[in-house]
Design an enzyme around this catalytic site. Structure first.
Site, PDB file in Angstrom:
ATOM      1  N   ARG A   1      68.773  75.225  63.435  1.00  0.00           N
ATOM      2  CA  ARG A   1      68.521  75.405  62.381  1.00  0.00           C
ATOM      3  C   ARG A   1      70.150  74.375  61.538  1.00  0.00           C
ATOM      4  O   ARG A   1      69.678  73.683  61.008  1.00  0.00           O
ATOM      5  CB  ARG A   1      69.258  76.469  62.064  1.00  0.00           C
TER       6      ARG A   1
ATOM      7  N   ARG B   1      74.351  79.869  65.546  1.00  0.00           N
ATOM      8  CA  ARG B   1      73.244  80.851  66.017  1.00  0.00           C
ATOM      9  C   ARG B   1      71.680  80.459  66.227  1.00  0.00           C
ATOM     10  O   ARG B   1      71.648  79.803  65.317  1.00  0.00           O
ATOM     11  CB  ARG B   1      73.286  81.898  65.528  1.00  0.00           C
TER      12      ARG B   1
END
Length: 667
Positions: A360, A465
């Site tokens: 991401r 994450r």
């Protein structure tokens, strides 16, 4: 668990931090060590920790109540499991029902190293992907445990009846997510969080019916009771009646989620806040890595000042959707009028091995880069296309509807555009926070008896994450880790009873009432929402997708001023003796105004780029994040010393025994 010494020294170093008392100033305290983590072979640490944990006689568990704050995946699974063991559980949430916790909004899936596809996945590979995805700023022990437990989570949820997607033969289906080259993400269309939460909620409801869980909805935790050095209760406010009261127990578990709403515009529900963990921080719990925030690359772009939140489009869409922008700067043609030869599928070009499924943080920075070049699409040029034309041609519309139909419907309702006919427009936005209260391997904070699980702690993800790992961590903590480690802690009890008139209880209640009265009695002219919006813009500009020293120092000058303006000029209508959402909002914004300062200080002191923390001064020649392991391979755990006072930095060194930190490459 290790509680650091308060002995500290003033710090000025080559990274450009200021001295104590100046903006950006802090002091350095004793190093921090996680003494709960076993040594020895990584693969057997969790099993050895489980076997070494003390146990409690079932009859004695009935005399050891536990408070669980939060009813998302982590909180609901923890409450259900602790009650199943026999503990009386008091469960608190600010929503009108536990099943409305924000976990219900998670869309894309949950990771597990089951290797049902036979594509080479394993516990070891999930461990390596997670450590690498976090840019080597997470603990090996925690990440390996998470990868191990992931395989049990799927079995648990299937047994509960969670309707995971299945293939034509009836076997559980999986799909890919960013940062992995295997297909390990289990899903229920675009409603995975909802289905998992309903599974945990029904497990908790069973315990409610059995009388072992007592729920307190529409109730907000406003302070922590620390009696004789241990967390023994919470002070809460009934959001309907306004009543302030204290609840006591043998231990307290915080499962209250992250602090992404400090930015005002984020993918979090409007009610998500940092009050529970911040008030615990003020009581002595260290706050770790607050600058590690995640920017999600696939959100519906900002459309105007009227917005109060942003909407996430699941990362799972990047399995079949292709991300692109026009090759030519300032090309305003409709996407259907731009031929293939004049499109830049930039993720596939820059990262050919992973393509659209890069992590991401990397996808987000790449989107910002092409928009900064003037090749963004949509209003203001702050958007890129996520195009499903190829997938529809290859698979057929019906197959795409089966996978993503509810997400496409949600996009169309919000934007008025049909993503089956025209590409979605997406842009990065604040989503998840990797920072949180510091916990040891047992998930216990620096306050004995205060356990912190799920997104509320910092423990498992490092500086970034991987997608579909939030649900994995929440359920791992609640169903499998906490029941072992909390039992070990409680086995040392029972502790001395706490009287309702004990000094710690009286002081905590008085502090809550005084704060509420101050907010209600302030005769200002501005709403809390206006302060929140101003803080969010400031934080996004200075400590958002990119950070630099000048911007962070300017923010550290402005945030204390804004905080003073808030307490001088905020206006909270109504009273504290009934439902008053303006009062709720004001209290949460007051906490955000303190947390934001620590976030910027942490970002300033960490003069490197890693994961979601991108310092402009620290990047490679090709614009990628550049770490400085020799200086910053540690967890930054901050000690509260007073509002506006220089905090104390305690470092927990990160030791890598199994993996060798290297520059992340997804090319």
């Amino acid at each position: 668990m290790s509680t650091p010494s308060n002995t500290s020294t003033t710090r000025r170093d080559t990274a450009g931090q200021g001295t104590a008392g100046a903006p950006g100033g802090y002091t350095v305290g004793a190093p921090l060590t996680d003494t709960a983590a076993p040594d020895g072979p990584l693969e057997t640490r969790w099993e050895r920790r489980r076997l070494a944990a003390r146990l409690i006689n079932p009859a004695n568990r009935r005399r050891l109540p536990v408070i669980v704050v939060g009813t998302g995946l982590a909180g609901a699974s923890a409450a259900a499991t602790l009650a199943e063991l026999g503990h009386p559980v008091l469960s608190f949430c600010y929503q009108d029902s536990p099943r409305r916790a924000h976990s219900i909004a998670a869309q894309g899936g949950i990771n597990a190293a089951k290797n049902y596809r036979g594509d080479g996945d394993s516990v070891r590979r999930l461990f390596l992907d997670t450590v690498k995805g976090g840019d080597f700023r997470s603990r090996e022990s925690n990440v390996h445990r998470l990868a191990e437990v992931s395989t049990q989570i799927i079995d648990q949820c299937v047994a509960q009846g969670v309707p995971f997607a299945r293939d034509y033969g009836g076997l559980l289906d999986t799909r890919s997510f960013g940062g992995a080259q295997v297909s390990r993400t289990f899903y229920a269309r675009g409603q995975t969080g909802q289905q998992l939460l309903l599974g945990a909620y029904q497990a908790m409801s069973r315990q409610v019916a059995a009388g072992r869980v007592v729920t307190h909805p529409r109730t907000e935790m406003l302070d922590l009771v620390v009696h004789e050095g241990r967390a023994r209760g919470v002070v809460v406010r009934d959001l309907v009646t306004g009543e302030v009261r204290t609840h006591l127990a043998e231990a307290v578990v915080l499962a209250t989620g992250g602090y992404g709403n400090v930015y005002h515009l984020s993918t979090n529900a409007r009610g998500c806040n940092a009050t529970a963990i911040w008030r615990a921080h003020r009581r002595g719990a260290l706050f770790a890595n607050p600058c590690f925030t995640q920017i999600h690359p696939t959100c519906i772009p900002v459309s105007g000042e009227h917005q109060s939140k942003l909407t996430l489009m699941s990362e799972s869409l990047r399995n079949d959707g292709r991300v692109w922008v026009p090759l030519r700067k300032g090309d305003t043609r409709a996407p259907g009028d731009i031929p293939e030869a004049e499109r830049d599928y930039y993720l596939e070009r820059m990262y050919p091995s992973f393509g659209n499924l890069v992590p991401r943080d990397i996808a987000s920075r790449a989107a910002k880069r092409v928009c900064d070049e003037g090749r963004g699409v949509g209003p203001g040029g702050l958007g890129v296309y996520l195009d499903f034309a190829g997938a529809i041609a290859r698979l057929g519309r019906r197959a795409v509807e089966e996978k993503y139909g509810n997400l496409f419907e949600m996009y169309q309702r919000i934007t008025g555009e049909d993503p089956y006919r025209v590409p979605m427009r997406i842009y990065p936005a604040i989503h998840y926070t990797m920072g949180g209260l510091w916990v040891d391997y047992d998930l216990q904070s620096t306050i004995p008896g205060l356990f912190v699980i799920g997104e509320a702690n910092f423990s498992d993800h490092g500086a970034n994450r991987l997608g579909a790992s939030a649900l994995m961590q929440g359920l791992a903590d609640g169903y499998f880790v906490l029941p072992t480690t909390l039992t070990h802690y409680l086995a040392a009890g029972p502790f001395e009873p706490v009287a309702a008139d004990a000094p710690a209880v009286v002081e905590a209640e008085a502090a809550v009432r005084a704060r509420l009265e101050r907010l209600l009695g302030n005769d200002g002219s501005r709403s809390a929402e206006s302060f929140h919006r101003e803080l969010g813009r400031l934080l996004w500009d200075a400590c958002g997708m990119e950070r630099d020293e000048a911007g962070l120092r300017a923010a550290l000058e402005r945030i204390p001023e804004l905080r003073e303006e808030f307490w001088r000029d905020v206006r909270v209508p109504g009273s504290g003796e009934a439902l008053n959402q303006a009062l709720e909002k004001a209290g949460r914004v007051a906490d955000f105004l303190e947390l934001a300062e620590l976030m910027c200080l942490d970002a300033l002191h960490r003069a490197e780029s890693c994961g979601g923390h991108f310092r402009v001064e620290s990047q490679s020649e090709d614009g990628e994040a550049l770490r400085h392991d020799e200086y910053f391979s540690y967890v930054a755990a901050w000690e509260f010393t007073g509002v506006g006072a220089p905090p104390v930095l305690h470092r927990e060194a990160l030791a890598y025994e199994t993996v060798t930190p290297s520059r992340r490459s997804y090319a």
